[in-house]
Write a protein that holds these residues in place. Sequence first.
Motif, PDB file in Angstrom:
ATOM      1  N   ASP A 132      47.637  23.469  14.952  1.00 48.56           N
ATOM      2  CA  ASP A 132      47.280  24.895  14.941  1.00 48.56           C
ATOM      3  C   ASP A 132      47.028  25.463  13.545  1.00 48.56           C
ATOM      4  O   ASP A 132      47.589  26.484  13.161  1.00 48.56           O
ATOM      5  N   MET A 133      46.145  24.788  12.794  1.00 48.40           N
ATOM      6  CA  MET A 133      45.707  25.299  11.492  1.00 48.40           C
ATOM      7  C   MET A 133      44.195  25.275  11.421  1.00 48.40           C
ATOM      8  O   MET A 133      43.575  24.244  11.701  1.00 48.40           O
ATOM      9  N   ARG A 134      43.611  26.394  11.051  1.00 46.98           N
ATOM     10  CA  ARG A 134      42.157  26.503  10.974  1.00 46.98           C
ATOM     11  C   ARG A 134      41.631  25.966   9.647  1.00 46.98           C
ATOM     12  O   ARG A 134      42.284  26.079   8.614  1.00 46.98           O
ATOM     13  N   ALA A 135      40.429  25.415   9.684  1.00 48.65           N
ATOM     14  CA  ALA A 135      39.757  24.966   8.470  1.00 48.65           C
ATOM     15  C   ALA A 135      38.863  26.060   7.897  1.00 48.65           C
ATOM     16  O   ALA A 135      38.472  25.996   6.734  1.00 48.65           O
ATOM     17  N   GLY A 236      47.063  29.595  20.995  1.00 48.08           N
ATOM     18  CA  GLY A 236      47.359  29.604  19.564  1.00 48.08           C
ATOM     19  C   GLY A 236      46.261  30.258  18.746  1.00 48.08           C
ATOM     20  O   GLY A 236      45.355  30.921  19.271  1.00 48.08           O
ATOM     21  N   GLU A 237      46.317  30.035  17.436  1.00 50.64           N
ATOM     22  CA  GLU A 237      45.371  30.659  16.510  1.00 50.64           C
ATOM     23  C   GLU A 237      44.128  29.816  16.274  1.00 50.64           C
ATOM     24  O   GLU A 237      43.105  30.332  15.826  1.00 50.64           O
ATOM     25  N   LEU A 238      44.214  28.529  16.571  1.00 50.50           N
ATOM     26  CA  LEU A 238      43.069  27.636  16.411  1.00 50.50           C
ATOM     27  C   LEU A 238      42.315  27.551  17.729  1.00 50.50           C
ATOM     28  O   LEU A 238      42.837  27.068  18.734  1.00 50.50           O
ATOM     29  N   GLY A 239      41.083  28.038  17.730  1.00 56.79           N
ATOM     30  CA  GLY A 239      40.280  28.014  18.944  1.00 56.79           C
ATOM     31  C   GLY A 239      39.771  26.613  19.266  1.00 56.79           C
ATOM     32  O   GLY A 239      39.687  25.749  18.386  1.00 56.79           O
ATOM     33  N   ARG A 240      39.403  26.406  20.531  1.00 60.96           N
ATOM     34  CA  ARG A 240      38.955  25.073  20.952  1.00 60.96           C
ATOM     35  C   ARG A 240      37.687  24.642  20.222  1.00 60.96           C
ATOM     36  O   ARG A 240      37.582  23.493  19.784  1.00 60.96           O
ATOM     37  N   ALA A 241      36.721  25.547  20.064  1.00 64.21           N
ATOM     38  CA  ALA A 241      35.467  25.172  19.420  1.00 64.21           C
ATOM     39  C   ALA A 241      35.695  24.733  17.977  1.00 64.21           C
ATOM     40  O   ALA A 241      35.141  23.717  17.525  1.00 64.21           O
ATOM     41  N   GLU A 242      36.512  25.483  17.235  1.00 71.36           N
ATOM     42  CA  GLU A 242      36.779  25.094  15.852  1.00 71.36           C
ATOM     43  C   GLU A 242      37.581  23.805  15.789  1.00 71.36           C
ATOM     44  O   GLU A 242      37.327  22.943  14.948  1.00 71.36           O
ATOM     45  N   ALA A 243      38.549  23.640  16.694  1.00 69.29           N
ATOM     46  CA  ALA A 243      39.344  22.415  16.715  1.00 69.29           C
ATOM     47  C   ALA A 243      38.455  21.204  16.956  1.00 69.29           C
ATOM     48  O   ALA A 243      38.607  20.157  16.303  1.00 69.29           O
ATOM     49  N   GLN A 244      37.520  21.318  17.891  1.00 66.91           N
ATOM     50  CA  GLN A 244      36.648  20.189  18.183  1.00 66.91           C
ATOM     51  C   GLN A 244      35.668  19.917  17.049  1.00 66.91           C
ATOM     52  O   GLN A 244      35.290  18.766  16.810  1.00 66.91           O
ATOM     53  N   GLU A 245      35.286  20.971  16.322  1.00 70.85           N
ATOM     54  CA  GLU A 245      34.454  20.764  15.134  1.00 70.85           C
ATOM     55  C   GLU A 245      35.258  20.061  14.041  1.00 70.85           C
ATOM     56  O   GLU A 245      34.728  19.207  13.324  1.00 70.85           O
ATOM     57  N   MET A 246      36.533  20.382  13.918  1.00 74.96           N
ATOM     58  CA  MET A 246      37.399  19.683  12.969  1.00 74.96           C
ATOM     59  C   MET A 246      37.473  18.196  13.311  1.00 74.96           C
ATOM     60  O   MET A 246      37.409  17.337  12.430  1.00 74.96           O
ATOM     61  N   VAL A 247      37.587  17.893  14.596  1.00 73.56           N
ATOM     62  CA  VAL A 247      37.615  16.491  15.033  1.00 73.56           C
ATOM     63  C   VAL A 247      36.314  15.799  14.672  1.00 73.56           C
ATOM     64  O   VAL A 247      36.294  14.643  14.232  1.00 73.56           O
TER      65      VAL A 247
END
Length: 297
Positions: A132-135, A236-247
């Motif tokens: 749960d940490m945004r980039a 949480g604070e990390l959205g699914r779209a951003e999380a998947q972009e991080m992946v």
Amino acid sequence: MVRRIDVTGTGGVRLAAWEFADPPKGCAEGERAPGVLLLHGLMGRAAHWASTARWLAGRYRAVGLDQRGHGRSDKSAEGPYTRDAYITDAEAAIEQLGLAPVTLIGHAMGALTAWQLAAKRPDLVRALVICDMRASALGTASQREWEDWFKSWPVPFATLSDVRKWFGEDDPWVERPNPARGEFFAEVMAERADGWRPVFSRRQMLRTRATWVFDAHWEELAQVRCPTLVLRGLDGELGRAEAQEMVRVLPRGQYAEVADAGHLVHYDRPEGWRAAVEPFLEQFAEGPQTDREPVPM
């Protein structure tokens, strides 16, 4: 067993590291269990990882670190509370405790520290869990919201029950009652002459947060070469779209999410957290390490 080990961080800062369970038994002479370093988020403390450390202890040497300004570690008014200071502190803990090659598990700010360290010192890091940490950069408005939120705290609290109620129910940031959130904040309060106050300085927390909220961290994320799990709570604070972009950006990224969990995934949904993390760790589980011995304490 709970054991405290003092670590010397950047600039001589005294950091408290904690083992919440006995290390695994059965290692042959000269062997040691694989290391895990647990890094809490802003305002957190190593004790928030106690349940995680205990289930990891069956196979790993799991250590939680009170980062500078937090828990039982030094809280110098001068700091520094820079990104480099936090990263170098974690690096020092790994080396002084003999944890390398280490699995880093970080929540929020601790996750950012973990991936920045993994980018800087790939030789020290075996695997990484980002919780749960945004980039992306959060910006000025986010920092202003935090300033206003800190000012709204009704400190000192008369009792720990008041702490639990305010952070679990009355805090305007709470959308629905969350007892686990109340317990989380009760663990970072200390009794003073006038009541219960946070063990950290809210001013220092804002200074710390200001070192990352205005910048994006995608470039460092792309430099992480080890297997990495990006994990989020659905609320949480990390959205699914951003999380998947991080992946996608991570060379060896994987994704997991925990239902019915908010920002404090590991704390308020420990069973879901374990179910998400354990299969990731099992993918590259190895036997005891023999490259070097832990530093005597």
